[in-house]
Design a protein around this motif. Structure first.
Motif, mmCIF file in Angstrom:
data_model
loop_
_atom_site.group_PDB
_atom_site.id
_atom_site.type_symbol
_atom_site.label_atom_id
_atom_site.label_comp_id
_atom_site.label_asym_id
_atom_site.label_seq_id
_atom_site.Cartn_x
_atom_site.Cartn_y
_atom_site.Cartn_z
ATOM 1 N N SER A 83 0.818 -1.208 0.000
ATOM 2 C CA SER A 83 0.000 0.000 0.000
ATOM 3 C C SER A 83 0.855 1.263 0.000
ATOM 4 N N TYR A 103 -13.152 -6.685 -4.952
ATOM 5 C CA TYR A 103 -11.975 -5.974 -5.432
ATOM 6 C C TYR A 103 -12.034 -5.746 -6.937
ATOM 7 N N SER A 142 -2.455 -2.166 -9.836
ATOM 8 C CA SER A 142 -2.983 -2.031 -8.481
ATOM 9 C C SER A 142 -4.214 -2.895 -8.277
ATOM 10 N N ALA A 168 -7.766 -2.634 -5.780
ATOM 11 C CA ALA A 168 -8.531 -1.792 -4.870
ATOM 12 C C ALA A 168 -9.644 -2.619 -4.245
ATOM 13 N N GLN A 185 -6.127 0.138 -1.007
ATOM 14 C CA GLN A 185 -5.501 0.041 -2.320
ATOM 15 C C GLN A 185 -4.029 -0.330 -2.205
#
Length: 213
Positions: free
Chosen positions: A121, A180, A196, A198, A208
């Motif tokens: 993160s 997600y 990424s 999230a 995230q």
């Protein structure tokens, strides 16, 4: 299997070891001793590097054995596939070709391959007091951590994806589910997007994460 010289490269050359290895070693030491504050680079030195005659997606599996200050009798061994940690244990694990063979043939049923790897993160927590790490391995195991300047809390976990877009985690007997999405995102202090994931609800206190290895 063949061995290669683990000697560090000349200045300016790429790092000799995958960057995805160091967070896993740090978490490994933290599970041995929660008070351990030394960095992995200070606690372990490379004993041998083995390139296994096994590959997946054209990438060979590599075993790395370490002499370990924290655990000198057993040492530490890891098998890597690119930047991804496949297995970690005592030094003898580094030469276990069967671990690489099983991973190479694993259909990964019930897992989302986009989630496999190490996530941090930190790029999205710029300036925050804490950051979180999440490692999801292809065998359905992994770990999560929350760290700050004073301490690091590490816990082991298992994971699966019971349906698309849902991550199920089992940590210390507790089961949680998290929706997600995976895709590129731009951290606050950067102009470039990074891979990424999230989460609608936080995982290890963060919403995230950026792909690290």
């Amino acid at each position: 299997m063949r061995s290669i010289d683990p000697t560090p490269p000349v200045p300016g050359a790429p790092e000799p070891l995958p960057r995805g290895l160091w967070p896993s070693l740090r978490a490994h030491y933290a599970t041995l001793d929660p008070e351990e504050r030394e960095s992995p680079e200070r606690l372990a030195t490379v004993r041998a590097v083995h390139v296994h005659p096994v590959a997946r997606d054209g990438v060979p599996y590599v075993g790395i054995a370490f002499d370990c200050v924290r655990d000198p009798e057993r040492g530490v061994g890891v098998i890597m596939h690119g930047d991804r940690v496949v297995g970690l244990g005592d030094a003898g694990l580094a030469i276990r070709v069967r671990i690489a063979e099983l991973d190479a043939l694993d259909p990964r049923t019930g897992l989302d391959e986009a989630l496999i790897g190490h996530w941090s993160s930190d790029p999205f927590d710029h300036g925050a007091m804490e950051c979180s790490d999440l490692e999801l391995r292809a065998d359905g195991t992994g770990w999560s951590s929350v760290s700050n300047a004073f301490t690091e809390d590490v816990g082991r976990l298992t994971w699966r994806c019971p349906e698309p877009g849902v991550l199920e985690l089992r940590e210390e007997g507790e089961v949680t589910r998290h929706r997600y999405t995976v895709g590129p995102a731009v951290p606050a202090h950067s102009a470039e997007p990074v891979p990424s994931v999230a989460f609608e609800e936080p995982v290890a206190y963060s919403h995230q994460y950026a792909k690290w290895g």
